[in-house]
Structures are given as structure tokens and as C-alpha cells.
Design a protein around this motif. Structure first.
Motif, PDB file in Angstrom:
ATOM      1  N   MET A 120       0.669  -1.567   0.093  1.00  0.00           N
ATOM      2  CA  MET A 120      -0.027  -0.228   0.247  1.00  0.00           C
ATOM      3  C   MET A 120       1.073   0.789  -0.019  1.00  0.00           C
ATOM      4  SD  MET A 120      -2.771   1.603   2.702  1.00  0.00           S
ATOM      5  CE  MET A 120      -1.256   2.385   3.373  1.00  0.00           C
ATOM      6  N   LYS A 121       2.290   0.884   0.406  1.00  0.00           N
ATOM      7  CA  LYS A 121       3.140   2.384   1.055  1.00  0.00           C
ATOM      8  C   LYS A 121       3.337   2.845  -0.294  1.00  0.00           C
ATOM      9  CE  LYS A 121       4.029   2.953   5.559  1.00  0.00           C
ATOM     10  NZ  LYS A 121       5.711   2.874   6.592  1.00  0.00           N
ATOM     11  N   GLU A 122       4.397   1.659  -1.699  1.00  0.00           N
ATOM     12  CA  GLU A 122       4.392   1.820  -2.512  1.00  0.00           C
ATOM     13  C   GLU A 122       3.799   2.370  -2.951  1.00  0.00           C
ATOM     14  OE1 GLU A 122       5.279  -2.766  -3.336  1.00  0.00           O
ATOM     15  OE2 GLU A 122       7.776  -2.770  -1.975  1.00  0.00           O
ATOM     16  N   GLU A 123       2.075   2.099  -3.633  1.00  0.00           N
ATOM     17  CA  GLU A 123       1.251   2.113  -4.540  1.00  0.00           C
ATOM     18  C   GLU A 123       1.089   3.990  -3.724  1.00  0.00           C
ATOM     19  OE1 GLU A 123      -3.397   2.097  -5.701  1.00  0.00           O
ATOM     20  OE2 GLU A 123      -1.956   0.517  -4.943  1.00  0.00           O
ATOM     21  N   ALA A 124       1.564   4.530  -2.778  1.00  0.00           N
ATOM     22  CA  ALA A 124       0.930   5.997  -2.074  1.00  0.00           C
ATOM     23  C   ALA A 124       2.136   6.500  -2.885  1.00  0.00           C
ATOM     24  CB  ALA A 124       0.708   6.161  -0.306  1.00  0.00           C
ATOM     25  N   ASN A 125       2.858   5.881  -2.338  1.00  0.00           N
ATOM     26  CA  ASN A 125       4.666   7.154  -3.123  1.00  0.00           C
ATOM     27  C   ASN A 125       4.615   7.054  -4.447  1.00  0.00           C
ATOM     28  OD1 ASN A 125       7.657   7.345  -2.863  1.00  0.00           O
ATOM     29  ND2 ASN A 125       7.840   5.701  -3.797  1.00  0.00           N
ATOM     30  N   GLN A 126       3.873   6.149  -5.233  1.00  0.00           N
ATOM     31  CA  GLN A 126       4.334   6.038  -7.053  1.00  0.00           C
ATOM     32  C   GLN A 126       3.318   7.291  -6.860  1.00  0.00           C
ATOM     33  OE1 GLN A 126       2.521   2.169  -8.752  1.00  0.00           O
ATOM     34  NE2 GLN A 126       5.011   1.332  -8.536  1.00  0.00           N
ATOM     35  N   LEU A 127       2.431   7.755  -6.714  1.00  0.00           N
ATOM     36  CA  LEU A 127       1.067   8.984  -6.670  1.00  0.00           C
ATOM     37  C   LEU A 127       1.780  10.385  -6.005  1.00  0.00           C
ATOM     38  CD1 LEU A 127      -1.875   6.995  -5.508  1.00  0.00           C
ATOM     39  CD2 LEU A 127      -0.441   7.364  -7.792  1.00  0.00           C
ATOM     40  N   GLY A 128       2.808   9.643  -5.399  1.00  0.00           N
ATOM     41  CA  GLY A 128       3.754  11.111  -4.837  1.00  0.00           C
ATOM     42  C   GLY A 128       2.946  11.934  -3.634  1.00  0.00           C
ATOM     43  N   ALA A 129       2.091  10.571  -2.779  1.00  0.00           N
ATOM     44  CA  ALA A 129       1.641  10.875  -0.839  1.00  0.00           C
ATOM     45  C   ALA A 129       2.835  11.013  -0.213  1.00  0.00           C
ATOM     46  CB  ALA A 129       0.294  10.284  -1.566  1.00  0.00           C
ATOM     47  N   THR A 130       2.301  11.754   1.117  1.00  0.00           N
ATOM     48  CA  THR A 130       3.317  10.762   1.634  1.00  0.00           C
ATOM     49  C   THR A 130       2.689  11.272   2.615  1.00  0.00           C
ATOM     50  OG1 THR A 130       4.113  13.644   2.405  1.00  0.00           O
ATOM     51  CG2 THR A 130       5.404  12.351   1.360  1.00  0.00           C
ATOM     52  N   VAL A 131       1.562  10.901   3.009  1.00  0.00           N
ATOM     53  CA  VAL A 131       0.580  10.590   4.251  1.00  0.00           C
ATOM     54  C   VAL A 131      -0.507   9.373   3.747  1.00  0.00           C
ATOM     55  CG1 VAL A 131      -1.164  11.413   6.281  1.00  0.00           C
ATOM     56  CG2 VAL A 131       0.890  12.522   5.511  1.00  0.00           C
ATOM     57  N   VAL A 132      -1.151   8.561   4.525  1.00  0.00           N
ATOM     58  CA  VAL A 132      -1.995   7.929   4.060  1.00  0.00           C
ATOM     59  C   VAL A 132      -2.711   8.176   5.558  1.00  0.00           C
ATOM     60  CG1 VAL A 132      -3.518   5.412   3.626  1.00  0.00           C
ATOM     61  CG2 VAL A 132      -1.012   6.427   2.604  1.00  0.00           C
ATOM     62  N   VAL A 133      -4.131   7.843   5.227  1.00  0.00           N
ATOM     63  CA  VAL A 133      -4.969   8.479   6.333  1.00  0.00           C
ATOM     64  C   VAL A 133      -6.456   6.610   6.177  1.00  0.00           C
ATOM     65  CG1 VAL A 133      -5.048  10.398   6.614  1.00  0.00           C
ATOM     66  CG2 VAL A 133      -6.122   9.813   5.621  1.00  0.00           C
ATOM     67  N   ASN A 134      -7.133   6.574   7.301  1.00  0.00           N
ATOM     68  CA  ASN A 134      -8.096   6.106   7.617  1.00  0.00           C
ATOM     69  C   ASN A 134      -7.195   4.820   7.039  1.00  0.00           C
ATOM     70  OD1 ASN A 134     -10.569   5.719   8.243  1.00  0.00           O
ATOM     71  ND2 ASN A 134     -11.458   5.765   7.002  1.00  0.00           N
ATOM     72  N   VAL A 135      -6.028   3.822   7.239  1.00  0.00           N
ATOM     73  CA  VAL A 135      -5.807   3.009   6.929  1.00  0.00           C
ATOM     74  C   VAL A 135      -6.451   1.607   7.645  1.00  0.00           C
ATOM     75  CG1 VAL A 135      -3.484   1.528   6.831  1.00  0.00           C
ATOM     76  CG2 VAL A 135      -3.670   4.242   6.662  1.00  0.00           C
ATOM     77  N   ARG A 136      -7.171   0.507   6.979  1.00  0.00           N
ATOM     78  CA  ARG A 136      -7.863  -1.004   8.038  1.00  0.00           C
ATOM     79  C   ARG A 136      -7.497  -2.097   7.204  1.00  0.00           C
ATOM     80  NH1 ARG A 136      -9.321   3.011  10.320  1.00  0.00           N
ATOM     81  NH2 ARG A 136     -10.948   3.622  10.403  1.00  0.00           N
ATOM     82  N   PHE A 137      -6.976  -3.083   7.617  1.00  0.00           N
ATOM     83  CA  PHE A 137      -6.495  -4.168   7.430  1.00  0.00           C
ATOM     84  C   PHE A 137      -7.936  -4.992   7.189  1.00  0.00           C
ATOM     85  CE2 PHE A 137      -3.296  -2.537   9.426  1.00  0.00           C
ATOM     86  CZ  PHE A 137      -1.689  -2.703   8.441  1.00  0.00           C
ATOM     87  N   GLU A 138      -7.785  -5.611   6.593  1.00  0.00           N
ATOM     88  CA  GLU A 138      -9.217  -7.208   6.225  1.00  0.00           C
ATOM     89  C   GLU A 138      -8.061  -8.710   5.447  1.00  0.00           C
ATOM     90  OE1 GLU A 138     -12.434  -6.641   6.301  1.00  0.00           O
ATOM     91  OE2 GLU A 138     -12.396  -4.708   6.193  1.00  0.00           O
ATOM     92  N   THR A 139      -8.873  -9.438   6.505  1.00  0.00           N
ATOM     93  CA  THR A 139      -8.121 -10.948   6.167  1.00  0.00           C
ATOM     94  C   THR A 139      -9.635 -11.806   6.134  1.00  0.00           C
ATOM     95  OG1 THR A 139      -6.758 -10.199   7.762  1.00  0.00           O
ATOM     96  CG2 THR A 139      -6.461 -12.129   7.722  1.00  0.00           C
ATOM     97  N   ALA A 140      -8.759 -12.638   5.125  1.00  0.00           N
ATOM     98  CA  ALA A 140     -10.110 -13.803   4.465  1.00  0.00           C
ATOM     99  C   ALA A 140      -8.920 -15.218   4.424  1.00  0.00           C
ATOM    100  CB  ALA A 140     -10.251 -13.039   3.633  1.00  0.00           C
ATOM    101  N   ARG A 141      -9.548 -16.158   4.838  1.00  0.00           N
ATOM    102  CA  ARG A 141      -9.237 -17.283   4.400  1.00  0.00           C
ATOM    103  C   ARG A 141      -9.078 -17.581   3.133  1.00  0.00           C
ATOM    104  NH1 ARG A 141     -10.986 -22.576   8.004  1.00  0.00           N
ATOM    105  NH2 ARG A 141     -10.389 -24.014   7.015  1.00  0.00           N
ATOM    106  N   VAL A 142      -8.147 -17.942   2.489  1.00  0.00           N
ATOM    107  CA  VAL A 142      -8.271 -18.815   0.937  1.00  0.00           C
ATOM    108  C   VAL A 142      -7.736 -19.991   0.820  1.00  0.00           C
ATOM    109  CG1 VAL A 142      -7.254 -17.843  -1.185  1.00  0.00           C
ATOM    110  CG2 VAL A 142      -7.187 -16.515   0.299  1.00  0.00           C
TER     111      VAL A 142
END
Length: 166
Positions: A120-142
Motif C-alpha cells: 500500500m505504501k509503495e502505491e502511495a509513493n508512486q502517486l506522490g503521497a506522503t500520508v495515508v489516513v484511515n488505514v484498515r486491514f482485512e483478512t480472509a481465509r483462502v
């Protein structure tokens, strides 16, 4: 011909029976050792990438940190599917018999969360962002949808709102 005494070397049949027992165990240990090496390499890679992206601020609140201009926001996400190796899965079966915490699978999920956050940070970095807010995690069994066949694996998704520069 007389039979050899009982203390003599075992017969060829007994040797083959012993090998039938030892080969699968040796294979499990070999797969486990290989998986352990992969895990160590992945942990080293995670540490290096976490240093690279340490400057990207990640917060789990919906509020924007003070001093950050809120101009544009866009969704960024990172996901990973992480599976267990055969040795850990075999040991998991034994742990299920006796109960208790499954430490090895906890380490797998921790690595998966770290990897998803970094993606996620790599994607934000590619867009030029230095802050990501409201971060959430989801987990699912595969996998393992039909009984207990296959290796345990989980998907971890990390997402948030990247605040883009003006």
C-alpha cells in the motif's frame, strides 16, 4: 543354510520398511528447512523496504494530521496471499490435537500484514503521497474450502486514503 542370529544386520525387507517410514519424514524436514530459508529472506526484504518507505506516514484515524493540507485523496491498497509450508502445516495438525497458540501461523500472518502495508505504501509513493489516513486491514481465509486438504493460506488486504500533494 542356517538363519543369521537376531543381532545380525537387518534383512533387506526391514531396511526398505524403515526407508518407507524415514523418507516422508526427511521430505517434511527438507520442505520445512526450505520454507524457513524463504521466510528469513522475506523478513530481510521486509526490513529493507520498511526503511525505504519509513517516511510515508500511516494513521488509522479518519482525521488528517495537523499541518497536512487536505487537497486530494485517493484510495490505495496492497494485498498479499501468504501460505504455510508443509512442515508448519504438519505441526499444525499436532497442535490441533493438544491445543494452544499456533505461533508459526501467527508469524505468517504478521509477515502478510507487513507485506500488505508495504505494498500500500509503495502505491502511495508512486502517486506522490506522503500520508495515508484511515488505514484498515482485512483478512480472509483462502483455500481449504472443501475440508482440510491443502495448505492453510490467508489473504491480507491493507487499504487507506492517500493524501496527494497539490
Amino acid at each position: 543354510p542356517t538363519e543369521p542370529p537376531s543381532w545380525c544386520a537387518p534383512s533387506m525387507v526391514e531396511l526398505l520398511e524403515a526407508l518407507d517410514f524415514l523418507i516422508p519424514i526427511a521430505a517434511l524436514i527438507g520442505f520445512g528447512w526450505w520454507g524457513f530459508g524463504n521466510e528469513r529472506r522475506h523478513l530481510k526484504d521486509l526490513e529493507e523496504r520498511e526503511r525505504v518507505y519509513a517516511g510515508i506516514v500511516v494513521v488509522d484515524t479518519a482525521t488528517i494530521p495537523e499541518g497536512i493540507p487536505a487537497v486530494n485523496g485517493t484510495l490505495v491498497a496492497g494485498s498479499v496471499v501468504q501460505a504455510s509450508d508443509y512442515l508448519k502445516s504438519w505441526l499444525l495438525g499436532w497442535r490441533a490435537l493438544f491445543g494452544g497458540e499456533v505461533v508459526s501461523l501467527g508469524r505468517i500472518l504478521t509477515r502478510a500484514r507487513r507485506e500488505a502495508l508495504l505494498r500500500m505504501k509503495e502505491e502511495a509513493n508512486q502517486l506522490g503521497a506522503t500520508v495515508v489516513v484511515n488505514v484498515r486491514f482485512e483478512t480472509a481465509r483462502v483455500g481449504q474450502a472443501q475440508g482440510n486438504s491443502g495448505l492453510p493460506s490467508s489473504e491480507v488486504v491493507c487499504y487507506g486514503t492517500a493524501l496527494l500533494p497539490r
